[in-house]
Design a protein around this motif. Structure first.
Motif, short mmCIF file in Angstrom:
data_model
loop_
_atom_site.label_atom_id
_atom_site.label_comp_id
_atom_site.label_asym_id
_atom_site.label_seq_id
_atom_site.Cartn_x
_atom_site.Cartn_y
_atom_site.Cartn_z
N GLU A 94 10.88 8.30 -67.78
CA GLU A 94 11.37 7.66 -69.00
C GLU A 94 12.02 6.31 -68.70
O GLU A 94 11.87 5.36 -69.46
N GLU A 95 12.71 6.25 -67.56
CA GLU A 95 13.32 4.98 -67.17
C GLU A 95 12.24 3.95 -66.86
O GLU A 95 12.38 2.76 -67.24
N GLU A 96 11.18 4.37 -66.19
CA GLU A 96 10.08 3.45 -65.92
C GLU A 96 9.44 2.97 -67.22
O GLU A 96 9.11 1.78 -67.36
N LYS A 97 9.27 3.90 -68.18
CA LYS A 97 8.71 3.51 -69.47
C LYS A 97 9.61 2.49 -70.17
O LYS A 97 9.13 1.52 -70.76
N GLU A 150 10.08 -5.07 -70.22
CA GLU A 150 9.33 -6.15 -69.58
C GLU A 150 8.24 -6.69 -70.51
O GLU A 150 8.03 -7.90 -70.60
N ALA A 151 7.58 -5.77 -71.21
CA ALA A 151 6.54 -6.20 -72.15
C ALA A 151 7.16 -7.01 -73.28
O ALA A 151 6.59 -8.04 -73.71
N ALA A 152 8.33 -6.56 -73.76
CA ALA A 152 9.01 -7.31 -74.84
C ALA A 152 9.44 -8.69 -74.35
O ALA A 152 9.33 -9.69 -75.07
N ARG A 153 9.95 -8.73 -73.10
CA ARG A 153 10.37 -10.02 -72.54
C ARG A 153 9.18 -10.98 -72.41
O ARG A 153 9.28 -12.16 -72.77
N ARG A 154 8.05 -10.43 -71.89
CA ARG A 154 6.86 -11.29 -71.74
C ARG A 154 6.36 -11.78 -73.09
O ARG A 154 5.97 -12.94 -73.24
#
Length: 831
Positions: free
Chosen positions: A741-744, A750-754
Motif C-alpha cells: 500500500e505504501e508503494e502504491k 509520483e504520478a500526480a507530481r509528474r
C-alpha cells in the motif's frame, strides 16, 4: 436307490460308456452333485455329448441335479435334443439363468522401483522375506554440530521410510548407527582438551604471540602441501584471519598499552586462532593425553544434540540405534572371522583387509558400487582417517588398496584389548559388524550419503561378504544426493556449512521438508533462498486451500444437506481427483518421486480452487463432501511424507503440535459469533452511512485479530470467512500489505507530481507567444521575419523550404496553444 450315496462320483467318460439310460442318469446325478452347473458355469463338449443322449429331464425328484443341469443346458443350447424347434429361455420347463460372466481385463498394477546404486538402475523392489523390510542406515560421526548435509540424508531417508511403511504398507525394521569412535572424534577431543588446558594457563601476551608465530609456521607447511583448491582457499582465509587478529595485540605490546587493553586483544586473538592453535598443540602434545574419558564425553554430547535436531526436524527415531563403543566385542569377533576366512591379515598390531585376495575369489567382487574408483589412493586415505595415513601405517599394508579392519592404538588414542594387542575399530568395519549382528547375512536396504559409496560402502560390502562368504549382503543400496549451499559445495572440513539449528531459526521443519520433497532424493539439492521460497509458496498455497475447505465445512447444514446433488462440475472434479491419485501413486512407484507427486497434488488443489471460485461467483456453496474427500486425501499424503503432525485431522496444525485440535474446536465458535456480529454492524453502518464504524470494523480485521492468529476475509454478498493462521504468518502478511500500500501511495504521488509538472510545463509553453518561441534559439538561427519565424541558420545560410515548412507547423501549433492560454486568462482560470 443304490449307487447314489457313498460311491465315488464317475466322470463324463464313464457316464457315456453306460448303455442303460436309467443307470446313466443316476451316474450323471452323482457326478453333478460334486460341481456347480448353473451360476457362472460354462458348458464343455462333454456336457453337450451327455445332454444329447437324454430325451427329457428325469421325472424322479431324487435326480434333481440332472433336472436342473438339463434345463440349464437346454436354455444355453436353445432346444431339446431331437426336437426341431428351438427352446429358448422362456420354455415352460426351463427358467431364466445367469449368463456367462467374463472378468474384466484390468490393467497391470505399477510396481515400486527404487534406484539401486548396485545396478545404477531403477529396480523392482522385492523384499527377501515377504512384507518385512530390513534397513540399515549409516548414522553420523558425532564430533560437532549436525548440519544441513546431515538433514539432507536423514530427512530424505525419513521420507522414504515413511512412504514404504505408511503408503506401501511394508513392515520396516530400521537400524541406524552412531559412530562414536573415529579419528575425527579422537583428534577433536584431544584438541579441545589441550586448548582448554592452554587457556587455563593464561599465557602472557608475549607467550601467546610466540606460540601463534610457531603455529603459523607449522600451518604454512600444511598450506603449501594442500592441493585441493577449495581447502587451500579455506586455509588461506584461516591464516589471514589469525594474522589480522594478531596485529592489534602486537601493536598494543609495542605501545605498552594498559593491561586491560592488552588482555582484551589477547582474548580476541585466542578465539580467532583456536583451530590453528589446537592443531599445533595436538601435533606436539597429543600423545600425552591419557584421560580416556574425553573420548566418550565429546561424542555423547554431540549425539544428544543430533537427536534433538532430528526430533526438531520431525525425523522418526530408528527402531534400533547402535553405537560403535557398545559393539567392540562383536567387532573383534567379526574381524577374527574375516582373518580366519583368509581375507584379512595382522600387521604390527593392526589388521588389514586383503583386497587382492578378495577380488581374486570367484565368489566375490570388490568395488561393486564404484568399480572405477578402485585404486583411488586419495579416497582410500580419506576413508582411513587422518591418524591412520602416516608412512609407518601405510608400510604395514600388503597393497595400497588394503584398508584397516582394526587399528593398533598409538599414545593419546583410546584402546580396547583384542588378540592383536590394544587397538580400536577401523571405520568401515563398525557398520558391517553392527548391521550383521542385527540383520544377519543379507539385508534388504542399506542407505547413506552419495559421498559414502567409495570407499566406505564398497569396503563394507567386501568385508561383510568376506565374513558371511556370500555375494548378497545388501540387496538395494540407496544413496541420497549431495547438498550445495547457494550453488557451492557444502563441507564441514571446508567450514562451509549451516547447522540444523541455524536453519531452523529461519524456516520451520515443515518448510525444510517440503523443500526436500520438491526435489529428487537421489539428486543434488541446492539449499538457497530460491529453493526455500518455492517451499514457502507451496506451503502457503496448500494452507489456503485447507483453510477454505474448513470454512466450507463449518457452514451449518442439516444431516441430509451434507449430501448434495452432483452436477457436471462435481463429476469432472471427482474424475480429476481419481486421476491425480493414480498419478501420485505412479510417481511414488517410480523411485518414490515426491517431486512429481507434489506437482500432481498442486494441480489437484488448483482444480479445486477453480471449482470453488466458480461456485463463489455463482453465489453457491461448493459440494462439501467432495472437497472434504480431497482435503483429507491431501492431509493423509502430507502425513505420510512427514509434513503434517499426526494430531491434525485436516490440513496443517494450528498453534503448534498437540494443540491444533483443541485450539480450533474451542475458539472457532466464538470467532464465528464475533464475525457474524461484525457483519451485522457493518451492514447497519453502510445503511446509516457511519464511516467511523466501518473503519473500526476494518481495524478489528486488519490490526487486532492478526495479533491473535485470526484472519477475516470479507467477500461481497457472501459470509465473512474466518481462518486460524499462524500469528507470525499473519503479521508478515500485514507488513507486506502495508509495504504494498505504501508503494502504491508513493507511485500515486509520483504520478500526480509528474502530471502536475507536465501541466505546469504545458502551461509555461502555452504562455509563450508564437512570435517569441524561436527568438531564444540563437544557437540555431541568425535571422527572423516579422512574425518571429527563422529564415537563416547561424552561418547565415537561408533555410531550406523543408526546414521552413517544419518550423511553420511548429509556429502554427504554438499559435493555437497560445490562443487557448489567452482564452483561459480571459475566463479567469489559470494562475
Amino acid at each position: 436307490m443304490a449307487g447314489f450315496v457313498g460311491e465315488p462320483a464317475p466322470d463324463y467318460a464313464s457316464i457315456l460308456s453306460i448303455s442303460d439310460e436309467a443307470a446313466r442318469v443316476r451316474a450323471l446325478n452323482e457326478h453333478l452333485s460334486t460341481r456347480s452347473y448353473v451360476q457362472g458355469y460354462s458348458l464343455s463338449q462333454a456336457d453337450v455329448d451327455v445332454f444329447r443322449q437324454l430325451s427329457a429331464p428325469p421325472a424322479d425328484t431324487r435326480l434333481f441335479h440332472v433336472a436342473r443341469w438339463f434345463r440349464h443346458v437346454e436354455a444355453v443350447l436353445g432346444g431339446v435334443p431331437g426336437c426341431g424347434e428351438p427352446r429358448g429361455l422362456q420354455t415352460s420347463k426351463g427358467r431364466r439363468v445367469q449368463p456367462q460372466w467374463s472378468p474384466p481385463a484390468g490393467s497391470e498394477p505399477c510396481k515400486l522401483r527404487l534406484y539401486n546404486s548396485l545396478t545404477r538402475n531403477k529396480d523392482v523392489f522385492t523384499p527377501q522375506n515377504g512384507n518385512r523390510v530390513t534397513w540399515y542406515c549409516c548414522g553420523p560421526t558425532v564430533y560437532d554440530a549436525s548440519h544441513m548435509g546431515h538433514a539432507r540424508s536423514y530427512i530424505s531417508f525419513d521420507i522414504l521410510r515413511r512412504v514404504l511403511r505408511d503408503y506401501f504398507k511394508f513392515d520396516v525394521f530400521y537400524c541406524m548407527n552412531i559412530t562414536d569412535i573415529d579419528d575425527k572424534i579422537i583428534q577433536r577431543a584431544r584438541q579441545n582438551c589441550l586448548f582448554e588446558r592452554y587457556r587455563e594457563t593464561r599465557p602472557t601476551a608475549m607467550q601467546l604471540l610466540g606460540d601463534i608465530r610457531a603455529s603459523l609456521k607449522t600451518f604454512s607447511v600444511k598450506l603449501n602441501e594442500t592441493t585441493d583448491p577449495d581447502k587451500k582457499q579455506m586455509l588461506e582465509r584461516m591464516q589471514l584471519a589469525v594474522q589480522l587478529a594478531a596485529a592489534p595485540l602486537e601493536e598494543a605490546v609495542r605501545s605498552n598499552l594498559a593491561a586491560e587493553d592488552i588482555d582484551r586483544r589477547a582474548q580476541v586473538l585466542l578465539e580467532e586462532a583456536k583451530d590453528l592453535l589446537s592443531d599445533w598443540l595436538d601435533t606436539s602434545l597429543g600423545s600425552e593425553v591419557t584421560d580416556n574419558s574425553i573420548f566418550s564425553k565429546l561424542p555423547k554430547f554431540w549425539e544428544e544434540e543430533f537427536h534433538k535436531d532430528m526430533e526438531a526436524l520431525n525425523v522418526l527415531p530408528p527402531d534400533v540405534l547402535t553405537r560403535v563403543s557398545e559393539y567392540v566385542p562383536e567387532i573383534v569377533s567379526f574381524v577374527q572371522k574375516i582373518v580366519d576366512n583368509g581375507y584379512g591379515y595382522a600387521s604390527n598390531g593392526s589388521v588389514y583387509f586383503d583386497t587382492a585376495k578378495f577380488a581374486s575369489s570367484e565368489r566375490h567382487s570388490y568395488g561393486k558400487l564404484v568399480p572405477e574408483a578402485v585404486g583411488d589412493q586419495k579416497a582410500l586415505q580419506e576413508g582411513e582417517g587422518d591418524l591412520s595415513v602416516s608412512a609407518d601405517r601405510l608400510s604395514e599394508k600388503r597393497s595400497p588398496s588394503d584398508f584397516a579392519l582394526w587399528k593398533a592404538s598409538k599414545p593419546g588414542e583410546p584402546s580396547w584389548p583384542c588378540p592383536w594387542g590394544k587397538g580400536r575399530p577401523g571405520w568401515h568395519i563398525e557398520c558391517s559388524a553392527m548391521a550383521g549382528t542385527l540383520l544377519g547375512a543379507s539385508m534388504d536396504i542399506h542407505g547413506g550419503g552419495f559421498d559414502l559409496r567409495f570407499p566406505h560402502h564398497d569396503n563394507e560390502l567386501a568385508q561383510s561378504e568376506a565374513y558371511f562368504e556370500n555375494d548378497c549382503w545388501v540387496r538395494y543400496f540407496l544413496h541420497t544426493g549431495h547438498l550445495t549451499i547457494a550453488g557451492c559445495k557444502m563441507s564441514k572440513s571446508l567450514k562451509n556449512f549451516i547447522t540444523i539449528k541455524d536453519a531452523l531459526k529461519k524456516h520451520s521443519a515443515r518448510q525444510l521438508r517440503l523443500a526436500f520433497l520438491m526435489h529428487s532424493w537421489k539428486d543434488t539439492l541446492d539449499y538457497s533462498s530460491n529453493t526455500m521460497e518455492s517451499a514457502l509458496q507451496f506451503e502457503k498455497f496448500l494452507n489456503e486451500f485447507f483453510l477454505n475447505v474448513k470454512d466450507v465445512l463449518r457452514a451449518p447444514v442439516d444431516i441430509t444437506g451434507q449430501f448434495e446433488k452432483w452436477e457436471e462440475a462435481e463429476a469432472e472434479l471427482n474424475e480429476s481427483f481419481y486421476n491425480k491419485k493414480a498419478a501420485v501413486h505412479e510417481a511414488l512407484c517410480d523411485n518414490i518421486d515426491t517431486r512429481t507427486a507434489l506437482e500432481e497434488m498442486r494441480a489437484l488443489v488448483s482444480q479445486c480452487n477453480l471449482y470453488m471460485a466458480a461456485r463463489k461467483a455463482a453465489r453457491r456453496r461448493p459440494n462439501r463432501a467432495l472437497l472434504q474427500s480431497v482435503a483429507l486425501y491431501l492431509t493423509h499424503m502430507l502425513k505420510i511424507f512427514g509434513a503434517i503432525e499426526e494430531e491434525s485431522i485436516l490440513g496443517f496444525p494450528v498453534g503448534g503440535a498437540g494443540s491444533s485440535l483443541n485450539l480450533e474446536s474451542t475458539v472457532m465458535p466464538y470467532l464465528q459469533v464475533l464475525s457474524k456480529f461484525r457483519e451485522e454492524v457493518r451492514k447497519i453502518a453502510r445503511e446509516k452511512k457511519v464511516p467511523e464504524i466501518l473503519r473500526l470494523s476494518d481495524a478489528v480485521r486488519d490490526d487486532l485479530l492478526p495479533e491473535l492468529g485470526v484472519r477475516l476475509e470479507d467477500h461481497e454478498g457472501l459470509p465473512t470467512v474466518v481462518k486460524l493462521v499462524d500469528r507470525e504468518t499473519l503479521l508478515r502478511e500485514r507488513e507486506e500489505k502495508i509495504r504494498v500500500e505504501e508503494e502504491k501511495r508513493k507511485k500515486k504521488e509520483e504520478a500526480a507530481r509528474r502530471k502536475q509538472e507536465q501541466e505546469a510545463a504545458k502551461l509555461a509553453k502555452m504562455k509563450i507567444p508564437p512570435s517569441e518561441m524561436f527568438l531564444s534559439e540563437s544557437d540555431k538561427y541568425s535571422k527572423f521575419d516579422e512574425n518571429g519565424l527563422p529564415t537563416h541558420d547561424t552561418e547565415g545560410q537561408e533555410l531550406s523550404k523543408g526546414q521552413a515548412k517544419k518550423l511553420r507547423k511548429l509556429f502554427e501549433a504554438q499559435e493555437k496553444l497560445h490562443k487557448e492560454y489567452l482564452q483561459m486568462v480571459q475566463n479567469g482560470s489559470p494562475e
